[in-house]
Write a protein that holds these residues in place. Structure first.
Motif, PDB file in Angstrom:
ATOM      1  N   GLY A 126      -4.387   2.309   2.747  1.00 60.69           N
ATOM      2  CA  GLY A 126      -4.753   3.643   2.289  1.00 60.69           C
ATOM      3  C   GLY A 126      -4.315   3.805   0.851  1.00 60.69           C
ATOM      4  O   GLY A 126      -3.246   3.319   0.471  1.00 60.69           O
ATOM      5  N   GLY A 127      -5.136   4.466   0.027  1.00 64.92           N
ATOM      6  CA  GLY A 127      -4.744   4.577  -1.374  1.00 64.92           C
ATOM      7  C   GLY A 127      -5.603   5.536  -2.161  1.00 64.92           C
ATOM      8  O   GLY A 127      -6.518   6.175  -1.628  1.00 64.92           O
ATOM      9  N   VAL A 128      -5.274   5.641  -3.443  1.00 64.83           N
ATOM     10  CA  VAL A 128      -6.027   6.483  -4.379  1.00 64.83           C
ATOM     11  C   VAL A 128      -6.381   5.657  -5.604  1.00 64.83           C
ATOM     12  O   VAL A 128      -5.706   4.675  -5.930  1.00 64.83           O
ATOM     13  CB  VAL A 128      -5.222   7.731  -4.797  1.00 64.83           C
ATOM     14  N   ASP A 129      -7.439   6.076  -6.276  1.00 64.20           N
ATOM     15  CA  ASP A 129      -7.912   5.389  -7.476  1.00 64.20           C
ATOM     16  C   ASP A 129      -8.340   6.462  -8.467  1.00 64.20           C
ATOM     17  O   ASP A 129      -9.231   7.264  -8.170  1.00 64.20           O
ATOM     18  CB  ASP A 129      -9.085   4.465  -7.112  1.00 64.20           C
ATOM     19  N   ALA A 130      -7.696   6.509  -9.634  1.00 64.04           N
ATOM     20  CA  ALA A 130      -7.912   7.604 -10.575  1.00 64.04           C
ATOM     21  C   ALA A 130      -8.474   7.095 -11.896  1.00 64.04           C
ATOM     22  O   ALA A 130      -8.031   6.066 -12.419  1.00 64.04           O
ATOM     23  CB  ALA A 130      -6.604   8.351 -10.826  1.00 64.04           C
TER      24      ALA A 130
END
Length: 230
Positions: free
Chosen positions: A174-178
């Protein structure tokens, strides 16, 4: 064509024009058009990104083990992101109690896919979940200061080189990418690693597994990625 038919056609055309000019008709027509979903103009292949994991480098600098990892991620309509991650894991650990020195350097690889969980798939920022299959075949060396034979008094060397092992595991990600600017993006992931199969070699008691972390049935991991979208 007779004059009567010309008159009928003129009256009919005028009536249709008046109906279409009516605000109620125009609003109904607009509502009907709004019900038609616009076609997604984003192509199936929408580029790719290359990235490097900073967390593994920092871990190696401040502890007994870590990794140097890069990845290539393909963008399919801003929704699905197949990914290949390849790295080299390194460990150099000296047990203070047993005085056994453990060293290992070996490659590993992961193959998987991430899914964009955002409602607006084309947003510059992404939240995603994914899965990986990972594998490493590695060797390790162990050494110990020479031991003194209690009977003969001779010094006996202890150690082994090139002990062959392997690990296969799954990762749930699970993660985020900005978006930062231009092609530059930053992101992080949390990973739950579950061992599928393994071989600890002829001596057993593997201390570190490249790409997995300390040996065991499961581990939590973290990455911090700097990527360029191309």
């Amino acid at each position: 064509m007779t004059q009567r038919w010309v008159t009928y056609i003129f009256i009919l055309s005028l009536a249709i024009s008046l109906i279409r000019a009516n605000p109620t008709y125009a609003q109904a027509e607009q509502r009907q058009l709004s019900l038609v979903e616009p076609t997604d103009s984003v192509p199936l292949f929408n580029g790719f990104a290359v990235s490097a994991d900073i967390a593994g480098m920092i871990q190696y600098a401040v502890s007994d083990y870590g990794q140097f990892e890069g990845a290539v991620r393909v963008n399919l309509r801003d929704t699905y992101f197949p990914i290949v991650e390849i790295g080299i894991g390194k460990a150099s650990h000296n047990d203070a109690v047993t005085q056994i020195q453990y060293t290992s350097t070996a490659p590993y690889a992961r193959l998987g896919v991430d899914y964009n969980l955002m409602n607006d798939k084309h947003d510059l920022y992404r939240i995603y979940g994914g899965i990986r299959y990972a594998i490493t075949y590695f060797k390790y060396d162990i050494s110990h200061p020479e031991l003194k034979d209690p009977y003969w008094g001779d010094k006996v060397p202890y150690g082994a080189e090139g002990v062959k092992c392997n690990y296969h595991w799954a990762e749930f990600v699970g993660g985020v990418d900005a978006y930062v600017f231009g092609p530059l993006r930053l992101g992080w992931t949390v990973r739950y690693r579950k061992r599928l199969s393994h071989s600890d070699g002829s001596l057993g008691n593997v201390w570190y597994v490249p790409g997995f972390g300390k040996a065991g049935s499961s581990r939590l991991g973290l990455t911090f990625n700097v990527s360029l979208s191309l």
